[in-house]
Design an enzyme around this catalytic site. Structure first.
Site, PDB file in Angstrom:
ATOM      1  N   ASN A 119      41.418  31.984  36.608  1.00 17.36           N
ATOM      2  CA  ASN A 119      40.862  33.178  37.228  1.00 17.36           C
ATOM      3  C   ASN A 119      41.159  33.119  38.732  1.00 17.36           C
ATOM      4  OD1 ASN A 119      39.273  35.549  37.558  1.00 17.36           O
ATOM      5  ND2 ASN A 119      38.076  34.906  35.774  1.00 17.36           N
ATOM      6  N   CYS A 135      31.781  34.896  35.850  1.00 19.67           N
ATOM      7  CA  CYS A 135      30.970  35.898  36.545  1.00 19.67           C
ATOM      8  C   CYS A 135      29.528  35.406  36.688  1.00 19.67           C
ATOM      9  CB  CYS A 135      31.049  37.243  35.842  1.00 19.67           C
ATOM     10  SG  CYS A 135      30.654  37.165  34.129  1.00 19.67           S
ATOM     11  N   GLY A 193      34.023  43.746  40.883  1.00 16.63           N
ATOM     12  CA  GLY A 193      32.685  43.733  40.277  1.00 16.63           C
ATOM     13  C   GLY A 193      32.647  44.232  38.852  1.00 16.63           C
ATOM     14  N   LYS A 249      38.747  31.901  29.313  1.00 16.73           N
ATOM     15  CA  LYS A 249      39.409  31.922  30.621  1.00 16.73           C
ATOM     16  C   LYS A 249      38.658  31.023  31.590  1.00 16.73           C
ATOM     17  CE  LYS A 249      41.402  35.124  33.876  1.00 16.73           C
ATOM     18  NZ  LYS A 249      41.830  36.510  33.998  1.00 16.73           N
ATOM     19  N   THR A 290      48.560  40.172  39.720  1.00 17.25           N
ATOM     20  CA  THR A 290      48.675  40.931  40.974  1.00 17.25           C
ATOM     21  C   THR A 290      50.070  41.535  41.161  1.00 17.25           C
ATOM     22  OG1 THR A 290      46.966  39.526  41.925  1.00 17.25           O
ATOM     23  CG2 THR A 290      48.339  40.705  43.487  1.00 17.25           C
TER      24      THR A 290
HETATM   25  C1  LIG Z   1      41.953  43.498  40.977  1.00 18.83           C
HETATM   26  C2  LIG Z   1      41.712  42.374  40.012  1.00 18.83           C
HETATM   27  C3  LIG Z   1      40.821  42.535  38.953  1.00 18.83           C
HETATM   28  C4  LIG Z   1      40.581  41.493  38.049  1.00 18.83           C
HETATM   29  N1  LIG Z   1      39.717  41.691  37.004  1.00 18.83           N
HETATM   30  C5  LIG Z   1      39.520  40.693  36.090  1.00 18.83           C
HETATM   31  C6  LIG Z   1      38.676  40.894  34.949  1.00 18.83           C
HETATM   32  O1  LIG Z   1      38.140  41.986  34.721  1.00 18.83           O
HETATM   33  N2  LIG Z   1      38.483  39.840  34.095  1.00 18.83           N
HETATM   34  C7  LIG Z   1      39.101  38.617  34.296  1.00 18.83           C
HETATM   35  O2  LIG Z   1      38.904  37.700  33.486  1.00 18.83           O
HETATM   36  N3  LIG Z   1      39.945  38.422  35.345  1.00 18.83           N
HETATM   37  C8  LIG Z   1      40.168  39.424  36.240  1.00 18.83           C
HETATM   38  N4  LIG Z   1      41.025  39.226  37.295  1.00 18.83           N
HETATM   39  C9  LIG Z   1      41.734  37.925  37.436  1.00 18.83           C
HETATM   40  C10 LIG Z   1      43.158  38.015  36.888  1.00 18.83           C
HETATM   41  O3  LIG Z   1      43.154  38.321  35.505  1.00 18.83           O
HETATM   42  C11 LIG Z   1      43.944  36.697  37.100  1.00 18.83           C
HETATM   43  O4  LIG Z   1      43.285  35.649  36.444  1.00 18.83           O
HETATM   44  C12 LIG Z   1      44.081  36.328  38.591  1.00 18.83           C
HETATM   45  O5  LIG Z   1      44.254  37.480  39.375  1.00 18.83           O
HETATM   46  C13 LIG Z   1      45.245  35.354  38.841  1.00 18.83           C
HETATM   47  O6  LIG Z   1      46.487  35.921  38.482  1.00 18.83           O
HETATM   48  P1  LIG Z   1      47.456  36.681  39.562  1.00 18.83           P
HETATM   49  O7  LIG Z   1      47.521  35.816  40.765  1.00 18.83           O
HETATM   50  O8  LIG Z   1      48.774  36.822  38.859  1.00 18.83           O
HETATM   51  O9  LIG Z   1      46.830  38.008  39.832  1.00 18.83           O
HETATM   52  C14 LIG Z   1      41.274  40.257  38.209  1.00 18.83           C
HETATM   53  C15 LIG Z   1      42.175  40.106  39.266  1.00 18.83           C
HETATM   54  C16 LIG Z   1      42.413  41.135  40.156  1.00 18.83           C
HETATM   55  C17 LIG Z   1      43.412  40.932  41.276  1.00 18.83           C
END
Ligand SMILES: Cc1cc2nc3c(=O)[nH]c(=O)nc-3n(C[C@H](O)[C@H](O)[C@H](O)COP(=O)(O)O)c2cc1C
Length: 305
Positions: free
Chosen positions: A194, A132, A74, A167, A268
Site C-alpha cells: 500500500n 485503514c 479517504g 494487501k 499512480t
Molecule cells: C489516489 C490513490 C487512491 C488509492 N486508493 C486505494 C484503495 O482504495 N484501496 C487500496 O487498497 N489502495 C489504494 N491505493 C494504493 C494503491 O493501490 C497502491 O498500493 C499504491 O499507490 C502503490 O502503488 P503505485 O506507487 O503504483 O501507485 C490508492 C493509491 C492512490 C494513489
C-alpha cells in the site's frame, strides 16, 4: 520468436498476463474504458469498497511530491450494494477478471462486505485493504498490529469462498510476519504494498498540504521500498505475491517479478498515462521473447541475491 506464456494464477484466479491495476488508481473501470481496452489487462482491481456509501476526506486530498504523490482520498465509494447495482453490470461485456478491494471500519464491516460479494459470480477475487484506521479499537491500524490483522483476515476468510488477496501495509517492522500470518489465515495471495504514510508542509502557511494532514506516498519514490518488501516476503511464504509501488515501465514490472512477485499492479502511473498498464504488458512480453524466457514462472524470484 516464440510468444512467451504470460499466464499466472493467483490462487484460483487465472490471469492471462501478470498485470493488474492498483486499487484506487483506476476508478471502478468504466472511467478508463474509453482510453484502454480493459480486456487487455490481466485483471482489474477496483477502488476500495465498504458496506455503506462513504464520502471520503475533505480537499485538498492529493499533492504532488518529488518522484510521486501524496494522497488522503479517504476511501469514498458507493458501498457494496451501490457497487453491485451501478458497476457490476458494466462488466458483463468484458471477460477481464475482476478483483474487488474491500475495507471496513470494524471487523464486522470487513466480514459483512466480504459476505455481500460472495455470491456475485462476476467478482473473481477479493483484495482486503488492512491499512485503514481501526475506529472501534482506538485508532490502531489493522495492517500494523499482527493480532488485529489476523482477526480481520480470519473474519473475511470464513465469509467468502472467493480467492482472498490480503494487501499488506509497508510500515511494519517485519513484512514476513504479516505475509506468513496472511498465509496461515487462508489467504490465497498477498499484495505488497500500500502507499507509505507520509506528510508535506507548505512553509508559507505552515499548514500541511493535505486537509487530512498526512497521507500515503505512491509513485516511483516508493519503488525500491516495495521491491525490498516483495523480495523479503517471497522467501517467507509459498502463496503468490502481487507486487506494486511505482511501476511505470516494463522494466519496473520485471524487477518485481525477479524479486519474487507472481503478478504486478500499475498504480499512480495510470494518472499520467492511462495506457501504462497495457504498455507494461507489451514490454514484459517483448523482453521475455527477446531473452527466450518461456513463462513468468521461469523468471519469478530469480534474483541472484
Ligand atoms: C489516489 C490513490 C487512491 C488509492 N486508493 C486505494 C484503495 O482504495 N484501496 C487500496 O487498497 N489502495 C489504494 N491505493 C494504493 C494503491 O493501490 C497502491 O498500493 C499504491 O499507490 C502503490 O502503488 P503505485 O506507487 O503504483 O501507485 C490508492 C493509491 C492512490 C494513489
Amino acid at each position: 520468436m516464440n510468444k512467451p506464456d504470460l499466464k499466472v494464477r493467483i490462487g484460483s484466479l487465472e490471469m492471462k498476463n501478470p498485470v493488474t491495476v492498483a486499487s484506487g488508481t483506476f476508478g471502478y473501470g468504466p472511467e478508463y474504458a474509453g482510453l484502454v481496452d480493459l480486456d487487455r489487462l490481466g485483471a482489474i482491481t477496483v477502488k476500495g469498497i465498504c458496506t455503506e456509501p462513504h464520502v471520503g476526506n475533505a480537499t485538498p486530498r492529493t499533492f504532488e511530491t518529488a518522484g510521486g504523490m501524496l494522497n488522503a482520498i479517504g476511501l469514498p465509494g458507493p458501498g457494496a450494494q451501490g457497487f453491485i447495482k451501478k458497476y457490476l453490470p458494466f462488466y458483463e461485456k468484458y471477460s477481464v477478471p475482476l478483483i474487488v478491494n474491500i475495507w471496513g471500519k470494524t471487523v464486522e464491516d470487513y466480514s459483512r462486505v466480504a459476505e455481500i460479494f460472495n455470491d456475485q459470480a462476476r467478482i473473481g477475487a477479493l483484495e482486503v485493504n488492512v491499512s485503514c484506521p481501526n475506529v472501534k479499537e482506538g485508532g490502531a491500524l489493522y495492517g500494523t498490529d499482527v493480532n488485529l490483522f489476523r482477526t480481520v483476515v480470519d473474519a473475511v476468510r470464513v465469509r467468502t469462498q472467493k480467492p482472498l488477496i490480503v494487501k499488506l501495509a509497508p510500515n511494519v517492522a517485519d513484512i514476513k510476519v504479516f505475509a506468513r500470518a496472511a498465509q496461515e489465515c487462508g489467504a490465497e495471495a498477498v499484495s505488497i504494498m500500500n502507499s507509505y504514510p507520509a506528510m508535506a508542509i507548505d512553509i508559507e502557511t505552515r499548514r500541511p498540504q493535505l486537509a487530512n494532514r498526512t497521507g500515503g506516498l505512491s509513485g516511483p519514490a516508493i519503488k525500491p521500498i516495495a521491491v525490498k518488501l516483495v523480495w523479503e516476503a517471497a522467501r517467507a511464504i509459498t502463496i503468490p505475491i502481487i507486487g506494486m509501488g511505482g511501476i511505470y515501465t516494463p522494466e519496473d514490472a520485471l524487477e518485481f517479478i525477479i524479486a519474487g512477485a507472481s503478478a504486478v499492479a500499475v498504480g499512480t502511473a495510470s494518472f499520467t498515462d492511462p495506457s501504462s498498464a497495457v504498455r507494461v504488458i507489451e514490454g514484459v512480453e517483448a523482453w521475455m521473447a527477446a531473452k527466450g524466457i518461456g513463462s513468468i514462472a521461469e523468471l519469478r524470484g530469480t534474483v541472484q541475491a
